[in-house]
Design a protein around this motif. Structure first.
Motif, PDB file in Angstrom:
ATOM      1  N   SER A 157       0.838  -1.191   0.000  1.00  0.00           N
ATOM      2  CA  SER A 157       0.000   0.000   0.000  1.00  0.00           C
ATOM      3  C   SER A 157       0.875   1.243   0.000  1.00  0.00           C
ATOM      4  O   SER A 157       1.787   1.366   0.817  1.00  0.00           O
ATOM      5  CB  SER A 157      -0.891  -0.029   1.242  1.00  0.00           C
ATOM      6  N   GLY A 162      -2.288   4.761  -4.394  1.00  0.00           N
ATOM      7  CA  GLY A 162      -2.440   5.885  -5.271  1.00  0.00           C
ATOM      8  C   GLY A 162      -3.640   6.663  -4.791  1.00  0.00           C
ATOM      9  O   GLY A 162      -4.727   6.582  -5.350  1.00  0.00           O
ATOM     10  N   THR A 163      -3.461   7.374  -3.672  1.00  0.00           N
ATOM     11  CA  THR A 163      -4.532   8.233  -3.177  1.00  0.00           C
ATOM     12  C   THR A 163      -4.889   9.254  -4.247  1.00  0.00           C
ATOM     13  O   THR A 163      -6.059   9.553  -4.460  1.00  0.00           O
ATOM     14  CB  THR A 163      -4.081   8.958  -1.889  1.00  0.00           C
ATOM     15  N   THR A 188      -4.338  10.896  -8.342  1.00  0.00           N
ATOM     16  CA  THR A 188      -4.112  10.484  -9.724  1.00  0.00           C
ATOM     17  C   THR A 188      -2.624  10.534 -10.054  1.00  0.00           C
ATOM     18  O   THR A 188      -2.088   9.622 -10.687  1.00  0.00           O
ATOM     19  CB  THR A 188      -4.926  11.372 -10.687  1.00  0.00           C
ATOM     20  N   THR A 229      -0.881   7.565  -8.484  1.00  0.00           N
ATOM     21  CA  THR A 229      -1.271   6.355  -9.211  1.00  0.00           C
ATOM     22  C   THR A 229      -0.515   6.253 -10.530  1.00  0.00           C
ATOM     23  O   THR A 229       0.070   5.221 -10.843  1.00  0.00           O
ATOM     24  CB  THR A 229      -2.787   6.345  -9.480  1.00  0.00           C
ATOM     25  N   VAL A 275       1.907   3.206 -12.213  1.00  0.00           N
ATOM     26  CA  VAL A 275       1.383   2.348 -13.276  1.00  0.00           C
ATOM     27  C   VAL A 275       2.478   1.653 -14.092  1.00  0.00           C
ATOM     28  O   VAL A 275       2.416   0.433 -14.286  1.00  0.00           O
ATOM     29  CB  VAL A 275       0.389   3.121 -14.182  1.00  0.00           C
ATOM     30  N   PHE A 313      -2.914  -4.058  -9.469  1.00  0.00           N
ATOM     31  CA  PHE A 313      -2.857  -2.735  -8.827  1.00  0.00           C
ATOM     32  C   PHE A 313      -4.265  -2.172  -8.761  1.00  0.00           C
ATOM     33  O   PHE A 313      -4.914  -1.987  -9.783  1.00  0.00           O
ATOM     34  CB  PHE A 313      -1.946  -1.825  -9.645  1.00  0.00           C
ATOM     35  N   SER A 350      -6.203   1.029  -7.772  1.00  0.00           N
ATOM     36  CA  SER A 350      -6.026   2.449  -7.494  1.00  0.00           C
ATOM     37  C   SER A 350      -7.240   3.020  -6.767  1.00  0.00           C
ATOM     38  O   SER A 350      -8.369   2.603  -7.003  1.00  0.00           O
ATOM     39  CB  SER A 350      -5.816   3.216  -8.801  1.00  0.00           C
ATOM     40  N   ALA A 405      -7.593   6.410  -6.920  1.00  0.00           N
ATOM     41  CA  ALA A 405      -7.666   7.735  -7.534  1.00  0.00           C
ATOM     42  C   ALA A 405      -8.865   7.843  -8.470  1.00  0.00           C
ATOM     43  O   ALA A 405      -9.392   6.838  -8.944  1.00  0.00           O
ATOM     44  CB  ALA A 405      -6.371   8.020  -8.288  1.00  0.00           C
ATOM     45  N   VAL A 436      -6.633   6.743 -15.308  1.00  0.00           N
ATOM     46  CA  VAL A 436      -6.148   5.568 -14.580  1.00  0.00           C
ATOM     47  C   VAL A 436      -6.520   4.287 -15.323  1.00  0.00           C
ATOM     48  O   VAL A 436      -5.732   3.347 -15.376  1.00  0.00           O
ATOM     49  CB  VAL A 436      -6.687   5.546 -13.128  1.00  0.00           C
ATOM     50  N   VAL A 479      -4.215  -2.834 -14.064  1.00  0.00           N
ATOM     51  CA  VAL A 479      -4.645  -1.657 -13.295  1.00  0.00           C
ATOM     52  C   VAL A 479      -6.167  -1.594 -13.204  1.00  0.00           C
ATOM     53  O   VAL A 479      -6.872  -1.655 -14.208  1.00  0.00           O
ATOM     54  CB  VAL A 479      -4.098  -0.360 -13.931  1.00  0.00           C
ATOM     55  N   LYS A 536      -9.506   0.352 -10.627  1.00  0.00           N
ATOM     56  CA  LYS A 536      -9.768   1.454  -9.694  1.00  0.00           C
ATOM     57  C   LYS A 536     -11.110   1.270  -9.023  1.00  0.00           C
ATOM     58  O   LYS A 536     -11.986   0.613  -9.566  1.00  0.00           O
ATOM     59  CB  LYS A 536      -9.648   2.814 -10.377  1.00  0.00           C
TER      60      LYS A 536
END
Length: 171
Positions: free
Chosen positions: A11, A81-82, A84, A87, A91, A101, A103, A105, A110, A118, A120
């Motif tokens: 994290s 990735g709090t 963008t 994140t 990437v 991953f 994210s 964000a 993203v 990736v 989100k």
């Protein structure tokens, strides 16, 4: 009897700095879930282990910590990735490593274009703009002034807002 090998969750969150209002509760939520899941026997009988770094709301630090999590800590998945910017700095590393991953964000960049590793959790900036414009249309409003800032989310939000405005008759 050997203990089962833990599933390592890496994290990188903005627990301090300007994005701490998001990152601090994100970390507390992750810690709560890991504790709760482990109390219930883990995942597939394996305990979860959270390895966390605070990027201080700095995308360059996020990149460095992601590299450490992948190469040194040998995590199985990365969450974070709090922002963008943070994140997007991570990437290329997760793509190269073939590491899932997730994210936290908001910007559509993203996940567009689609990236194999990736994902989100929050809605996108485009979706947020569309919801605002749907509400404006219901209220008979058709003009909006947009103030945006220069972060990754601010830039993407401005671009996405401008791109969908016409679809709702908004100028």
């Amino acid at each position: 009897c050997a203990l089962p090998i833990s599933i390592k969750i890496g994290s990188v969150l903005s627990v301090t700095g300007p994005a701490a209002f998001l990152g601090d509760p994100e970390l507390k939520t992750l810690q709560m879930y890991v504790e709760d899941i482990n109390k219930k026997g883990g995942v597939l009988g394996r305990p979860l282990q959270l390895v966390h770094y605070d990027d201080g709301s700095d995308a360059n630090k996020a990149n460095g910590f992601a590299k450490r999590l992948i190469e040194d800590d040998k995590v199985d998945v990365l969450i974070g990735g709090t922002t963008t910017g943070a994140t997007m700095s991570m990437v290329p590393l997760v793509e190269r490593a073939g590491l899932p991953f997730i994210s936290l964000a908001g910007a559509v960049v993203v996940i567009e274009p689609v990236k194999k590793w990736v994902f989100k959790t929050p809605h996108t900036d485009r979706m947020a703009a569309e919801k605002v414009f749907e509400d404006m249309k219901k209220r008979g409003l058709s003009k909006v002034a947009l103030l945006s800032e220069t972060s990754g989310f601010g830039q993407s939000g401005k671009k996405e807002t401008e791109a969908v405005a016409g679809k709702y008759g908004v100028t």
